[in-house]
Design a protein around this motif. Sequence first.
Motif, PDB file in Angstrom:
ATOM      1  N   HIS A   1       6.417  -3.857 -84.351  1.00 51.58           N
ATOM      2  CA  HIS A   1       5.741  -5.152 -84.483  1.00 51.58           C
ATOM      3  C   HIS A   1       6.010  -5.677 -85.891  1.00 51.58           C
TER       4      HIS A   1
ATOM      5  N   GLN B   1       3.010  -6.772 -87.961  1.00 54.10           N
ATOM      6  CA  GLN B   1       2.041  -5.773 -88.435  1.00 54.10           C
ATOM      7  C   GLN B   1       2.526  -5.059 -89.697  1.00 54.10           C
TER       8      GLN B   1
ATOM      9  N   LEU C   1      -6.982   3.372 -81.208  1.00 55.82           N
ATOM     10  CA  LEU C   1      -6.294   2.157 -80.755  1.00 55.82           C
ATOM     11  C   LEU C   1      -7.170   0.899 -80.595  1.00 55.82           C
TER      12      LEU C   1
ATOM     13  N   TRP D   1      -8.845  -0.290 -83.696  1.00 52.31           N
ATOM     14  CA  TRP D   1      -7.782  -0.656 -84.654  1.00 52.31           C
ATOM     15  C   TRP D   1      -7.262  -2.062 -84.350  1.00 52.31           C
ATOM     16  N   LEU D   2      -7.089  -2.359 -83.056  1.00 46.32           N
ATOM     17  CA  LEU D   2      -6.634  -3.707 -82.683  1.00 46.32           C
ATOM     18  C   LEU D   2      -7.639  -4.758 -83.148  1.00 46.32           C
TER      19      LEU D   2
ATOM     20  N   ARG E   1       1.458  -8.308 -73.943  1.00 48.66           N
ATOM     21  CA  ARG E   1       1.097  -7.288 -74.947  1.00 48.66           C
ATOM     22  C   ARG E   1       0.796  -5.939 -74.305  1.00 48.66           C
ATOM     23  N   PHE E   2      -0.187  -5.897 -73.419  1.00 49.08           N
ATOM     24  CA  PHE E   2      -0.483  -4.753 -72.547  1.00 49.08           C
ATOM     25  C   PHE E   2      -1.467  -5.240 -71.494  1.00 49.08           C
TER      26      PHE E   2
ATOM     27  N   HIS F   1       3.232  -2.288 -73.715  1.00 46.52           N
ATOM     28  CA  HIS F   1       2.678  -0.961 -74.012  1.00 46.52           C
ATOM     29  C   HIS F   1       2.150  -0.362 -72.715  1.00 46.52           C
TER      30      HIS F   1
ATOM     31  N   GLU G   1      -1.237   4.640 -73.693  1.00 48.44           N
ATOM     32  CA  GLU G   1      -1.128   5.182 -75.049  1.00 48.44           C
ATOM     33  C   GLU G   1      -2.323   6.078 -75.360  1.00 48.44           C
TER      34      GLU G   1
ATOM     35  N   HIS H   1       5.001   4.176 -75.556  1.00 55.14           N
ATOM     36  CA  HIS H   1       4.058   5.310 -75.469  1.00 55.14           C
ATOM     37  C   HIS H   1       4.173   6.100 -74.169  1.00 55.14           C
TER      38      HIS H   1
ATOM     39  N   CYS I   1       2.881   6.832 -84.779  1.00 49.95           N
ATOM     40  CA  CYS I   1       1.706   6.054 -84.371  1.00 49.95           C
ATOM     41  C   CYS I   1       0.750   6.919 -83.553  1.00 49.95           C
TER      42      CYS I   1
ATOM     43  N   MET J   1      -3.080   7.683 -84.788  1.00 51.45           N
ATOM     44  CA  MET J   1      -4.233   7.145 -84.043  1.00 51.45           C
ATOM     45  C   MET J   1      -4.870   8.192 -83.137  1.00 51.45           C
TER      46      MET J   1
ATOM     47  N   ASP K   1       6.889   1.794 -84.141  1.00 51.74           N
ATOM     48  CA  ASP K   1       5.618   1.135 -83.839  1.00 51.74           C
ATOM     49  C   ASP K   1       4.839   0.746 -85.098  1.00 51.74           C
TER      50      ASP K   1
HETATM   51  N1  GUN Z   1      -1.429  -1.735 -77.458  1.00 51.09           N
HETATM   52  C1  GUN Z   1      -1.602  -3.071 -77.398  1.00 51.09           C
HETATM   53  N2  GUN Z   1      -1.268  -3.661 -78.548  1.00 51.09           N
HETATM   54  C2  GUN Z   1      -0.858  -2.678 -79.361  1.00 51.09           C
HETATM   55  C3  GUN Z   1      -0.359  -2.666 -80.697  1.00 51.09           C
HETATM   56  O1  GUN Z   1      -0.242  -3.690 -81.371  1.00 51.09           O
HETATM   57  N3  GUN Z   1      -0.032  -1.436 -81.199  1.00 51.09           N
HETATM   58  C4  GUN Z   1      -0.157  -0.297 -80.475  1.00 51.09           C
HETATM   59  N4  GUN Z   1       0.190   0.864 -81.021  1.00 51.09           N
HETATM   60  N5  GUN Z   1      -0.626  -0.286 -79.227  1.00 51.09           N
HETATM   61  C5  GUN Z   1      -0.967  -1.459 -78.679  1.00 51.09           C
END
Ligand code: GUN
Length: 445
Positions: free
Chosen positions: A91, A94, A105, A108-109, A216-217, A244, A247, A283, A308, A312, A334
């Motif tokens: 990213h 980031q 995770l 953290w987001l 994104r996910f 993603h 993860e 992941h 990562c 995390m 990542d």
């Molecule tokens: N899952 C959704 N967004 C992200 C991200 O920005 N980083 C990570 N590691 N996992 C995510």
Amino acid sequence: MSTPPASPDGGPAQSKARAIRGSILHFKDDPREGDSAAWEYYEDGLLIVEGGCVARLGDARALLRGAPRDLAVDDCSGKLIVPGFVDAHVHFVQTDIIAAYGRRLLEWLEQYTFPAERAFADERHAHEVAEFFLDELLRNGTTTALVLGSVHATSVDAIFRSAAARGLRLIAGKVMMDRNCPEYLRDTPASSYADSKALIARWHGRDRLGYAITPRFAPTSSPEQLEAAGTLAREHPGVCVQTHIAENEEEVAWVRTLFPASRSYLDVYDRYGLLRRPAVLAHGIWLDDQDHARLAASGAALAHCPTCNLAMGSGLFDVARASSAGVQVALGTDIGGGTSFSMLRVMQEAYKVAQLRGYALSPLRAFYLATLGGARALGLDDRIGSFLPGREADCVVLDPAATPLLARRTQLAASLVELLFVLMVLGDDRAVARTYVMGSPAQQR
Ligand code: GUN
Ligand code: ZN
């Protein structure tokens, strides 16, 4: 090392043949079974480049005997030349939250990531970070990356513009997200479709650039938005998909509640037509046998991002399991969840994660994953990732004596495999002597 010859406009010459001399290693296939035909190594090798692409690779003395007298040779004797590293998941937005303390995770987001990505609505900020990010990739020997931007189309314009100016092969996409994120970062199914489509038209296939459709996910996209992503994928069969998957255990449980009709997290993406080659899912730690079989059949790849996952506390990816199921695997930093831009560091952490899974990841395999493995995952192995004739001559020159400890330890290495292992355990950006893009030293600011 000699200085590259300059063309009349002051840039590096591209059309005349030039060559790089040193120890040269590249992969033609996955060395998983220890198959020695999977790689080629010349202790005193020569890589001849014409028009930015590989013309010949072989033993230096033999090739130099038949070479034109004025062939410009960069002498990197004593160093190891491998194809430029491929970072299969990173990213760029980031960059400034690398090394954020104390969260897993989902927190953290919320706490670090979304606020940082908000700043990419500003074009000037996006440009400044894009330039720094690409400098950092090149300093670390990474010549191609699969990059996530922010939700703002301008972030992707910025990274593409900077990559094009440096002649890089790079794939990037605008994140699609319309729920479970702050209001200030939300798009909609319609706007994300329209913005992504316009970005594909503007950038995909231009210079060395490619687009990636980037939901994104699953938790941050409504079913309608995943439908829109699937429509984009169907309309643009050659365009990469990135996202993603699985993860972290809390995330997997959340997806189960958000998509109760799907058999698994992977099945969510499958239902919307997002699994294919090329697609890269980061992941994939918490997947079952059925998921692995489906991934293998679809041609979608997993990007293993160990720095990562460890930082995390997300879990331990099982590279042996994925590979024996026939799933394509690549490596990613990542950034900013990951803790280093260095693919050597990523290899090192992948080795440690594999140890915790009960096996040793061979150094040959680690270097394969960071080069040809990444190129395959991105669907670019006909262009980059090896030194086969005609491939674009992106490469990295590694210095086994870059630090006093590296010099001391590599001197004792009795084999290529041992040398590679020492480089991946002790190496980082300091071990990168030079990075070449299309056969010329990389342009950094
Ligand atoms: N899952 C959704 N967004 C992200 C991200 O920005 N980083 C990570 N590691 N996992 C995510
Ligand atoms: Zn990521």
